[in-house]
Write a protein that holds these residues in place. Structure first.
Motif, PDB file in Angstrom:
ATOM      1  N   ARG A 104       0.829  -1.208   0.000  1.00  0.00           N
ATOM      2  CA  ARG A 104       0.000   0.000   0.000  1.00  0.00           C
ATOM      3  C   ARG A 104       0.861   1.254   0.000  1.00  0.00           C
ATOM      4  O   ARG A 104       0.548   2.241  -0.686  1.00  0.00           O
ATOM      5  N   ASP A 105       1.950   1.236   0.773  1.00  0.00           N
ATOM      6  CA  ASP A 105       2.836   2.400   0.823  1.00  0.00           C
ATOM      7  C   ASP A 105       3.488   2.663  -0.523  1.00  0.00           C
ATOM      8  O   ASP A 105       3.647   3.819  -0.938  1.00  0.00           O
ATOM      9  N   LEU A 106       3.856   1.596  -1.214  1.00  0.00           N
ATOM     10  CA  LEU A 106       4.475   1.757  -2.530  1.00  0.00           C
ATOM     11  C   LEU A 106       3.473   2.331  -3.532  1.00  0.00           C
ATOM     12  O   LEU A 106       3.806   3.228  -4.314  1.00  0.00           O
ATOM     13  N   HIS A 112       3.091   2.133  -9.981  1.00  0.00           N
ATOM     14  CA  HIS A 112       1.911   1.626 -10.687  1.00  0.00           C
ATOM     15  C   HIS A 112       1.530   0.225 -10.198  1.00  0.00           C
ATOM     16  O   HIS A 112       0.349  -0.091 -10.038  1.00  0.00           O
ATOM     17  N   ASP A 113       2.532  -0.634  -9.942  1.00  0.00           N
ATOM     18  CA  ASP A 113       2.242  -2.008  -9.531  1.00  0.00           C
ATOM     19  C   ASP A 113       3.427  -2.562  -8.759  1.00  0.00           C
ATOM     20  O   ASP A 113       4.560  -2.086  -8.893  1.00  0.00           O
ATOM     21  N   TYR A 114       3.166  -3.567  -7.927  1.00  0.00           N
ATOM     22  CA  TYR A 114       4.220  -4.248  -7.168  1.00  0.00           C
ATOM     23  C   TYR A 114       4.032  -5.750  -7.344  1.00  0.00           C
ATOM     24  O   TYR A 114       2.984  -6.306  -6.978  1.00  0.00           O
ATOM     25  N   LEU A 115       5.041  -6.408  -7.925  1.00  0.00           N
ATOM     26  CA  LEU A 115       4.962  -7.832  -8.232  1.00  0.00           C
ATOM     27  C   LEU A 115       5.900  -8.617  -7.332  1.00  0.00           C
ATOM     28  O   LEU A 115       7.025  -8.183  -7.048  1.00  0.00           O
ATOM     29  N   LEU A 116       5.432  -9.780  -6.905  1.00  0.00           N
ATOM     30  CA  LEU A 116       6.226 -10.625  -6.005  1.00  0.00           C
ATOM     31  C   LEU A 116       7.010 -11.672  -6.781  1.00  0.00           C
ATOM     32  O   LEU A 116       6.533 -12.228  -7.775  1.00  0.00           O
ATOM     33  N   LYS A 117       8.219 -11.938  -6.327  1.00  0.00           N
ATOM     34  CA  LYS A 117       8.996 -13.051  -6.851  1.00  0.00           C
ATOM     35  C   LYS A 117       8.534 -14.337  -6.172  1.00  0.00           C
ATOM     36  O   LYS A 117       8.096 -14.317  -5.007  1.00  0.00           O
ATOM     37  N   PRO A 118       8.658 -15.489  -6.854  1.00  0.00           N
ATOM     38  CA  PRO A 118       9.166 -15.665  -8.218  1.00  0.00           C
ATOM     39  C   PRO A 118       8.153 -15.175  -9.253  1.00  0.00           C
ATOM     40  O   PRO A 118       6.946 -15.302  -9.065  1.00  0.00           O
ATOM     41  N   LEU A 119       8.665 -14.601 -10.336  1.00  0.00           N
ATOM     42  CA  LEU A 119       7.821 -14.025 -11.369  1.00  0.00           C
ATOM     43  C   LEU A 119       7.269 -15.101 -12.290  1.00  0.00           C
ATOM     44  O   LEU A 119       7.885 -16.145 -12.489  1.00  0.00           O
ATOM     45  N   ALA A 224       3.756  13.020  -4.767  1.00  0.00           N
ATOM     46  CA  ALA A 224       4.141  14.090  -3.848  1.00  0.00           C
ATOM     47  C   ALA A 224       3.097  14.402  -2.795  1.00  0.00           C
ATOM     48  O   ALA A 224       3.438  14.808  -1.680  1.00  0.00           O
ATOM     49  N   MET A 225       1.824  14.211  -3.113  1.00  0.00           N
ATOM     50  CA  MET A 225       0.778  14.602  -2.181  1.00  0.00           C
ATOM     51  C   MET A 225       0.629  13.582  -1.056  1.00  0.00           C
ATOM     52  O   MET A 225       0.775  12.388  -1.255  1.00  0.00           O
ATOM     53  N   ILE A 226       0.356  14.094   0.136  1.00  0.00           N
ATOM     54  CA  ILE A 226       0.182  13.255   1.315  1.00  0.00           C
ATOM     55  C   ILE A 226      -1.306  12.988   1.507  1.00  0.00           C
ATOM     56  O   ILE A 226      -2.115  13.915   1.529  1.00  0.00           O
ATOM     57  N   ARG A 227      -1.653  11.714   1.641  1.00  0.00           N
ATOM     58  CA  ARG A 227      -3.060  11.330   1.792  1.00  0.00           C
ATOM     59  C   ARG A 227      -3.498  11.424   3.250  1.00  0.00           C
ATOM     60  O   ARG A 227      -2.920  10.819   4.138  1.00  0.00           O
ATOM     61  N   ALA A 228      -4.563  12.203   3.471  1.00  0.00           N
ATOM     62  CA  ALA A 228      -5.171  12.270   4.799  1.00  0.00           C
ATOM     63  C   ALA A 228      -6.262  11.217   4.940  1.00  0.00           C
ATOM     64  O   ALA A 228      -6.465  10.645   6.006  1.00  0.00           O
ATOM     65  N   ASN A 229      -6.979  10.962   3.843  1.00  0.00           N
ATOM     66  CA  ASN A 229      -7.946   9.870   3.784  1.00  0.00           C
ATOM     67  C   ASN A 229      -8.153   9.535   2.310  1.00  0.00           C
ATOM     68  O   ASN A 229      -7.421  10.026   1.449  1.00  0.00           O
ATOM     69  N   GLU A 230      -9.115   8.693   2.037  1.00  0.00           N
ATOM     70  CA  GLU A 230      -9.305   8.213   0.670  1.00  0.00           C
ATOM     71  C   GLU A 230      -9.548   9.347  -0.323  1.00  0.00           C
ATOM     72  O   GLU A 230      -9.101   9.287  -1.474  1.00  0.00           O
ATOM     73  N   ASN A 231     -10.239  10.403   0.102  1.00  0.00           N
ATOM     74  CA  ASN A 231     -10.610  11.482  -0.812  1.00  0.00           C
ATOM     75  C   ASN A 231      -9.833  12.772  -0.617  1.00  0.00           C
ATOM     76  O   ASN A 231      -9.999  13.706  -1.404  1.00  0.00           O
ATOM     77  N   LEU A 232      -9.019  12.862   0.416  1.00  0.00           N
ATOM     78  CA  LEU A 232      -8.323  14.115   0.721  1.00  0.00           C
ATOM     79  C   LEU A 232      -6.813  13.935   0.646  1.00  0.00           C
ATOM     80  O   LEU A 232      -6.237  13.075   1.308  1.00  0.00           O
ATOM     81  N   ALA A 233      -6.169  14.767  -0.196  1.00  0.00           N
ATOM     82  CA  ALA A 233      -4.711  14.780  -0.311  1.00  0.00           C
ATOM     83  C   ALA A 233      -4.234  16.205  -0.099  1.00  0.00           C
ATOM     84  O   ALA A 233      -4.890  17.166  -0.514  1.00  0.00           O
TER      85      ALA A 233
END
Length: 430
Positions: A104-106, A112-119, A224-233
């Motif tokens: 989630r942090d990434l 755009h996406d985070y893939l786990l090994k093994p690919l 760059a924007m910091i998320r305060a909640n789902e709709n607020l940055a």
């Protein structure tokens, strides 16, 4: 799809490049890359640090795949990657840590996406196809969405009138209670309290934007924007006070332009000096909320700012909000204040020190922490009027091409008759 992607490539940028740590992953990736019509030579041995080093001296590709397996601090290293990536690059990360919080942090950082090994070939193919779709899709240029956007600037007529408190509460209301995607831009670069009010670290996004305006695009906004909640940055800063603000304001203009396409609402917490030094910041603003106090100095400066707006931002509709009003303790009466500024006060917000202290202790906006307070009800009236005036502004724009008056070309008698009840209600709160 690869052909359409290549046709959209700006300049001499490659369509794709990858930096993976191990040969096993590269062996799975290369056949997929060939299948998509890209050069397998763009699949490089080495992880995220190699990517940073390579991209610091060469153009970024449209799609970049990086391996985080050897990174001790993935989030910090991703931020370093953002420093060398050109605007618009779609980044896919690969790693071996199966952690939901990291994932989630990434994504929140702009990956755009985070893939786990093994690919696997199928997973790589799906992710790369989605990345191509992102690049081939129209770049956040939905004109209808931009047209529906409402931009609100909150300006205090005097220091300490509570403009920042009002700005954060309005932003929270639009996002949390009205379910509108909202961007808040705190333009007090050295002493802003937007992030502090929301109990967030301001990050480096705003200072990076000021230093490198050319990097501002949709992807930059996401990272760059910091998320305060789902709709607020929020985009805020705590720049060192020994470093003066060195900008012509172009970064702020570009940020607002991106906000129009990415959000439903923009709230600008605008100090008076920013309004004076960079008047063009109000070019895209629909509503100007003037936060005032019931004092002689505030009445004088309300008159001056209204006159300034009439000359420099005639398209913006002013909304006069008397804040922190204490019955029997006001320096001048409501009637005298209105007579001085030659118009009605739109909303009166009563003073509530206990509620303000409660919000500060909880690390929440005034409105979120004190939803049942009388002052909160008045702030909600401000929110309602901003929404209504914003829609009225759009309707007028469709039928009129001339400039608007100080009151936005609205029917003055009708506007004041509509506002009598809300003002009376807010006064009853006192």
């Amino acid at each position: 799809m690869s052909a359409s992607l290549k046709s959209a490539m700006p300049g001499n940028r490659d369509a794709f490049a990858a930096f993976l740590c191990d040969e096993a992953a590269l062996d799975v990736l290369r056949p997929v890359v060939i299948e998509l019509g890209w050069q397998p030579e763009k699949c490089n041995k080495g992880g995220l640090r190699n990517a940073i080093q390579a991209l610091s001296v060469s153009a970024s590709p449209n799609i970049l795949m990086v391996d985080l397996s050897e990174s001790g601090d993935p989030l910090n290293d991703i931020n370093a990657l953002a420093e060398v990536c050109e605007p618009g690059t779609v980044v896919i990360a690969i790693g071996q840590v199966n952690d939901v919080r990291l994932y989630r942090d990434l994504l929140a950082s702009g990956i755009h996406d985070y893939l786990l090994k093994p690919l696997s070939a199928s997973v790589l193919r799906d992710s790369l196809n989605q990345a191509q779709a992102v690049f081939a899709a129209p770049r956040m240029s939905d004109e209808d969405k931009a047209k529906r956007h409402i931009s609100t600037a909150v300006i205090g007529t005097r220091g300490g009138v509570g403009a920042s408190t009002l700005a954060t509460s309005l932003a929270w209301n639009f996002a949390a209670e009205r379910n509108l995607a909202t961007a808040m831009l705190d333009l007090d670069v050295h002493f802003g309290t937007g992030a502090l009010t929301l109990d967030l670290e301001p990050g480096r996004g705003l200072t990076d934007a000021i230093d490198n305006p050319s990097r501002i695009d949709g992807l930059f906004i996401e990272r760059a924007m910091i998320r305060a909640n789902e709709n607020l940055a929020i985009l805020s800063a705590e720049a060192p006070i020994n470093q003066p603000l060195m900008t012509d304001g172009s970064a702020f203009m570009q940020l607002q332009d991106e906000f129009k396409h990415a959000f439903d609402m923009t709230v600008l917490d605008m100090p008076r000096n920013m309004m004076i030094n960079f008047p063009h910041l109000l070019n895209e603003v629909n509503i100007v909320v003037l936060a005032a106090e019931m004092s002689l100095a505030s009445a004088r400066d309300t008159i001056r700012i209204l006159s300034w707006l009439k000359t420099n931002a005639p398209h913006a509709t002013p909304l006069i909000v008397a804040n922190k009003v204490q019955p029997g303790a006001a320096e001048i009466s409501k009637a005298d204040f209105e007579a001085s500024i030659e118009r009605k006060i739109d909303v009166i917000i009563p003073y509530d020190q206990k509620a303000a202290a409660n919000a500060a202790k909880l690390g929440k906006t005034f409105l979120e922490a004190n939803s049942g307070a009388k002052a909160a009800a008045a702030i909600k009236q401000v929110s309602q009027q901003v929404i209504r005036l914003g829609h009225d502004d759009e309707d007028e724009g469709e039928t009129e091409s001339g400039k608007k008056s100080l009151l936005g070309g609205l029917d003055l008698k009708g506007l004041l008759s509509k506002k009598k009840e809300p003002v009376a209600a807010a006064e009853a709160v006192e």
